[in-house]
Design an enzyme around this catalytic site. Sequence first.
Site, PDB file in Angstrom:
ATOM      1  N   SER A 114       0.859  -1.187   0.000  1.00  0.00           N
ATOM      2  CA  SER A 114       0.000   0.000   0.000  1.00  0.00           C
ATOM      3  C   SER A 114       0.893   1.234   0.000  1.00  0.00           C
ATOM      4  O   SER A 114       1.543   1.540   1.002  1.00  0.00           O
ATOM      5  CB  SER A 114      -0.898   0.015   1.247  1.00  0.00           C
ATOM      6  OG  SER A 114      -1.776  -1.088   1.223  1.00  0.00           O
ATOM      7  N   LYS A 189      -7.401   1.712  -2.206  1.00  0.00           N
ATOM      8  CA  LYS A 189      -6.886   1.270  -0.904  1.00  0.00           C
ATOM      9  C   LYS A 189      -6.836   2.441   0.083  1.00  0.00           C
ATOM     10  O   LYS A 189      -7.146   2.271   1.271  1.00  0.00           O
ATOM     11  CB  LYS A 189      -5.495   0.665  -1.066  1.00  0.00           C
ATOM     12  CG  LYS A 189      -4.851   0.212   0.263  1.00  0.00           C
ATOM     13  CD  LYS A 189      -5.703  -0.829   0.985  1.00  0.00           C
ATOM     14  CE  LYS A 189      -5.159  -1.166   2.372  1.00  0.00           C
ATOM     15  NZ  LYS A 189      -3.901  -1.910   2.333  1.00  0.00           N
ATOM     16  N   LYS A 257       0.875   5.583   8.305  1.00  0.00           N
ATOM     17  CA  LYS A 257       1.416   5.829   6.956  1.00  0.00           C
ATOM     18  C   LYS A 257       0.290   5.961   5.938  1.00  0.00           C
ATOM     19  O   LYS A 257       0.274   6.874   5.100  1.00  0.00           O
ATOM     20  CB  LYS A 257       2.364   4.690   6.584  1.00  0.00           C
ATOM     21  CG  LYS A 257       2.935   4.760   5.174  1.00  0.00           C
ATOM     22  CD  LYS A 257       2.178   3.883   4.173  1.00  0.00           C
ATOM     23  CE  LYS A 257       2.232   2.409   4.553  1.00  0.00           C
ATOM     24  NZ  LYS A 257       1.554   1.571   3.527  1.00  0.00           N
TER      25      LYS A 257
END
Length: 309
Positions: A114, A189, A257
């Site tokens: 990701s 995502k 993140k």
Amino acid sequence: METGGSPERADRRKGRTNVTTIAFIGLGIMGSPMAIHLVKAGHTVIGYNRSPEKAEALAEAGGRVAGSIADAVPGAEVVALMVPDSPDVQDVLTGDDGVFAHAAPGTLVIDFSSIRPDVTRELAAAAARRGLRYLDAPVSGGEAGARNAALSIMVGGEADDFEAARPIFDAVGRTVVHVGPSGAGQTVKAANQLVVAANIEALAEAVVFLRAYGVDLEAALEVLGGGLAGSAVLAQKRANMLNHSFEPGFRIALHHKDMGIVTSAAREAGVVLPLGALVAQLVAAADAAGDGALDHSALLRVVERLSGE
């Protein structure tokens, strides 16, 4: 949603039984079980991880362990990655001894990591210049989804490459969707991580609220799960919150993140995500408080601290 033994999934696999040699780079919490499922599906899997001990499970399952990317990639028809962040993917692919330096033209690169959508688009263009094919295929489902081959996989890239990769996706995932061109998988995502973080935060606040009134928490979460408040987050994270146990299925540090990706991409697109911005700060607070290695359900600890517990 498809189930592992559904007729639809079986039909998808017809005509796609060819064995593929796969170099799998990144054998951590998610990557290791995914690579093992590929071995079980009959593929030849050559795994590499910077920490060699994390490759032991793949070796026990019948995969081969490589000592470097240069050892893993030559001869592989597919190179799969599952590493933490954009700089890691860039290093694995474009480093002096990385994938691009050793992959033969025509090799299909599948990035399960990701990372930032803009970085993905740059890497896809760089891959194309070298005659490589590229799919961004981030996953959702956490460690449980990886272990049960039940991941949701959102794929960006060329439609023909997506179809060629279906046997690989079907070996590790349950819901597999081509969502658009390069970078689209990473964009979906990011949206997924926004929804998940907001759900976990809402659940954490509900738990603290219910406890404050002395409600039977287990019974309360059971009835909430059966109504409109029910969600995959509640089903998967209720035990963590009931038991105050936060063994990582997906770490706070990684969700921190991901929320950075969401807020950055939103700013670039000129859209406003008020709730997303707030949840991003709460995830950041959890990470700053030293909870980065815990499961993201440890957002409960942030709410507890804010409530003076």
